[in-house]
Enzyme design. Structure first.
Site, mmCIF file in Angstrom:
data_model
loop_
_atom_site.group_PDB
_atom_site.id
_atom_site.type_symbol
_atom_site.label_atom_id
_atom_site.label_comp_id
_atom_site.label_asym_id
_atom_site.label_seq_id
_atom_site.Cartn_x
_atom_site.Cartn_y
_atom_site.Cartn_z
ATOM 1 N N GLU A 1 0.999 -1.216 -0.006
ATOM 2 C CA GLU A 1 -0.092 -0.002 -0.053
ATOM 3 C C GLU A 1 0.730 1.352 0.274
ATOM 4 O O GLU A 1 0.470 2.396 -0.065
ATOM 5 C CB GLU A 1 -0.878 0.128 1.314
ATOM 6 N N ASN B 1 -0.433 -7.407 -3.502
ATOM 7 C CA ASN B 1 -1.074 -6.538 -4.755
ATOM 8 C C ASN B 1 0.066 -5.687 -5.622
ATOM 9 O O ASN B 1 0.903 -5.448 -5.100
ATOM 10 C CB ASN B 1 -2.276 -5.687 -4.113
ATOM 11 N N ASP C 1 -7.369 -5.268 -5.052
ATOM 12 C CA ASP C 1 -6.425 -5.627 -4.281
ATOM 13 C C ASP C 1 -6.642 -7.119 -3.770
ATOM 14 O O ASP C 1 -6.598 -7.346 -2.541
ATOM 15 C CB ASP C 1 -6.662 -4.561 -2.995
HETATM 16 O O1 LIG Z 1 0.429 -5.629 0.577
HETATM 17 C C1 LIG Z 1 1.015 -5.460 1.747
HETATM 18 O O2 LIG Z 1 2.233 -5.300 2.009
HETATM 19 C C2 LIG Z 1 0.052 -5.915 2.698
HETATM 20 C C3 LIG Z 1 0.472 -6.011 3.861
HETATM 21 C C4 LIG Z 1 -0.160 -6.425 5.186
HETATM 22 C C5 LIG Z 1 0.601 -6.611 6.331
HETATM 23 O O3 LIG Z 1 1.702 -6.983 6.293
HETATM 24 O O4 LIG Z 1 -0.101 -6.982 7.560
HETATM 25 C C6 LIG Z 1 -1.431 -6.554 4.722
HETATM 26 C C7 LIG Z 1 -2.302 -6.360 3.523
HETATM 27 N N1 LIG Z 1 -1.177 -5.901 2.545
HETATM 28 C C8 LIG Z 1 -3.425 -6.603 2.982
HETATM 29 O O5 LIG Z 1 -3.509 -6.439 1.902
HETATM 30 C C9 LIG Z 1 -4.309 -7.367 3.981
HETATM 31 O O6 LIG Z 1 -5.323 -7.448 3.727
HETATM 32 C C10 LIG Z 1 -4.077 -7.339 5.299
HETATM 33 C C11 LIG Z 1 -4.519 -7.844 6.612
HETATM 34 C C12 LIG Z 1 -3.669 -7.853 7.549
HETATM 35 C C13 LIG Z 1 -3.992 -8.208 8.907
HETATM 36 O O7 LIG Z 1 -2.870 -8.510 9.624
HETATM 37 O O8 LIG Z 1 -5.077 -8.308 9.203
HETATM 38 N N2 LIG Z 1 -2.483 -7.344 6.844
HETATM 39 C C14 LIG Z 1 -2.478 -7.034 5.667
#
Ligand SMILES: O=C(O)c1cc(C(=O)O)c2c(n1)C(=O)C(=O)c1cc(C(=O)O)[nH]c1-2
Length: 586
Positions: free
Chosen positions: A172, A257, A304
């Site tokens: 992100e 993503n 995403d």
């Molecule tokens: O694209 C990324 O680098 C990234 C990292 C993370 C993360 O490291 O927790 C999540 C997501 N995306 C993501 O899309 C996502 O749905 C998500 C849920 C969570 C969580 O711990 O509940 N982390 C992340």
């Protein structure tokens, strides 16, 4: 790693976050079983002193202690199992708190890894550390990234041979995803494979690396499938789980993503481009990092649908033949079955029937048949495309599934939520969010017999038939990792804080216990001196619980999560607690 393999082969231990290298989260222990689970009692609880989302779970490697970790500031505790959780030692890294706003989805951490008397931890500030498990002393540190460029770490390392394998987060924030191996003894970097860029940096060879069984053929697709320079901020962060097949000597993981969520900024000449190798399953040689095969689940992502969910390694009979399978209950709403040796796609079927962004997958090309109506690119920039299912959270997020070799079924907590998605033009600034879409979320439509307004369920999935065998509706998305046991039980936790045990064959609920906070951790089991224990971290947070964890109220905040999960505050509050259960008479 021989020590890790030996530990995994002893059913008394829970030595790696997913229970074994194959990622099965299955235990052969059966002292706690479907005939006595109603007597299961909490034995003791331990507060970690940290408020935000607690993912991962306790490790037990036979030395009478539980090793646990927390979200930022990433404390580590060794707790005496024989003395109701007395603290044997604790460790707290010294980290810059400016890393906190760089996490996308709460300051989570998915847990410790263990091998050869050492514990390995990925700190939020991108430092990988090794601690002496006996004393808690710091043995080495390695710098894996830079939070001022938008990188963090949340995933749990996997130790294979003499290497600690780790991935970064920051999809992100327009980071460039990479998977890296460090030496277990010294912390020196041994290899790094990027998720995009030149073949040399991705560590693939277009002549020998295959895609669906055929050599890739074309060079540097990690550059040419992006508009000019966009691959440099192309995301594809491998922030989920890594699994390993010791016989084939291959590791498996998925990438996240592709950079900005505004698909228009990832087109070439105004047309969709594949944005390789985001949302891709990689099979790599753990010794060198070289890529054996790849499969891009979603070329040109418009929703995403990060491809990081665990690749469960399971041996199956498929059309009368024994296959070394790889099963994914994917964020896309599809359950995939692949051949993990050849990388062929065998099954792609919806486990969440509301899934509407694609009708089906073409098994020959491996591509989804996308519906124009829910294509956020076709609908256009600044257009709010409504009622897309699933949401950007996926029909299942990273919370790991379980697999029972006895039933041949996968067990997983899933999300029943849909979204409205409005892409907007965004500019890249290092270290700042590079999201480019506004989201709101709402419960998925229900059918007759479903719980009204439910946002989650717990399912048993047949990966070969591509069918749901049973499902249990839940008020909120099920954000905890599952456990399956030889005691004919499956366990999961809910966002309200319930831990539940169900009959592994029928899904009938047999037992529940309300822990003090929502559960987004994983349920682990182990046996010490003849007594089987079950341990779970509660502590609401993660993306689903970000409203509570970060105190957000605007419905569009938390990347749309606040709108869907506003009712969570009526059921639970923050706070990290480990609860350890056992049978009173065991
Ligand atoms: O694209 C990324 O680098 C990234 C990292 C993370 C993360 O490291 O927790 C999540 C997501 N995306 C993501 O899309 C996502 O749905 C998500 C849920 C969570 C969580 O711990 O509940 N982390 C992340």
């Amino acid at each position: 790693n021989q020590n890790q393999l030996d530990l995994q082969q002893n059913p008394d231990f829970w030595a790696t976050q997913l229970g074994n290298y194959q990622g099965n989260r299955y235990s052969q222990l059966d002292q706690i079983n479907r005939d006595n689970v109603q007597d299961l009692r909490a034995q003791w609880q331990f507060s970690t002193g940290v408020l935000r989302g607690h993912e991962g779970g306790p490790l037990y490697v036979g030395d009478g202690r539980l090793y646990i970790h927390t979200p930022f500031p990433n404390k580590v505790f060794a707790l005496d199992l024989e003395d109701e959780g007395r603290i044997v030692w604790s460790y707290e890294p010294d980290q810059d708190s400016r890393v906190i706003p760089v996490y996308c989805c709460d300051t989570v951490n998915r847990g410790l890894a263990y091998a050869d008397g050492k514990l390995f931890l990925n700190q939020g500030d991108n430092t990988v550390i090794a601690l002496d498990a006996e004393s808690g002393e710091l043995l080495w540190e390695a710098e894996n990234g830079d939070h001022t460029e938008g990188e963090t770490m949340t995933m749990s390392p996997l130790v294979v041979h003499d290497k600690v394998i780790v991935g970064n987060s920051g999809g992100e924030f327009g980071v460039r995803g990479h998977l890296t191996a460090y030496n277990v003894e010294t912390g020196e970097m041994e290899w790094r494979g990027y998720s995009q860029g030149s073949d040399d940096e991705v560590l693939l060879d277009p002549e020998t690396t295959t895609m669906l069984g055929e050599p890739i053929g074309e060079a540097d697709l990690g550059i040419s499938t992006w508009p000019e320079g966009e691959w440099e901020r192309g995301g594809g962060a491998p922030w989920g789980w890594v699994t390993y097949d010791p016989e084939l000597d291959l590791i498996y993981y998925g990438t996240g993503n592709p950079g900005t969520w505004n698909p228009e900024q990832r087109t070439i000449d105004g047309e969709p481009a594949d944005n390789k190798w985001a949302i891709t399953v990689f099979a790599r040689d753990p010794n060198t990092g070289e890529t054996k095969w790849v499969y891009q689940k979603v070329p040109f992502d418009e929703w995403d649908y990060d491809g990081v969910n665990e690749n469960q390694l399971i041996d199956v009979e498929f059309e009368g033949e024994q296959r070394k399978g790889l099963a994914i209950i994917d964020r896309t709403g599809f359950g995939f079955l692949m051949d993990r040796e050849s990388g062929e796609l065998l099954v792609a079927e919806k486990f969440a029937p509301e899934t509407n962004w694609a009708d089906s997958y073409d098994l020959e090309t491996g591509r989804p048949n996308v519906s124009e109506e829910f294509s956020t690119f076709r609908q256009g920039v600044d257009v709010n495309t409504t009622n897309i299912c699933p949401t950007a959270m996926g029909a299942k997020n990273m919370q790991p599934s379980a697999y029972s070799p006895e039933t041949g079924l996968l067990y997983a907590g899933i999300n029943r939520i849909c979204m409205n998605y409005e892409p907007f033009e965004t500019e890249y600034v290092a270290g700042q969010p590079y999201v480019g879409a506004t989201l709101t979320m709402m419960p998925a439509p229900t059918q007759e017999g479903d719980m009204e307004g439910r946002m989650g369920s717990f399912i048993a999935w047949d990966p070969v038939a591509g069918e749901t065998v049973w499902e249990i509706d839940e008020r909120f998305a099920v954000w905890s990792g599952a456990l399956a046991t030889a005691g004919d039980l499956a366990f999961y936790g809910t966002l309200e804080g319930y831990m539940k045990a169900v009959d592994i064959e029928s899904g009938e609920e047999l037992w529940r216990f309300k822990t003090p906070s929502g559960i987004i951790g994983n349920i682990n089991t182990f046996q010490h001196e003849g007594k089987q224990y079950i341990g779970v971290l509660s502590g609401v947070g993660g993306w689903a619980g970000i409203g509570l964890a970060a105190g957000l109220e605007d419905p569009e905040e938390g990347l749309g999560a606040v709108s869907a999960f506003s009712a969570l505050k009526d059921y639970t509050e923050l706070g990290g607690i480990l609860t350890v259960f056992a049978l009173p008479d065991a």
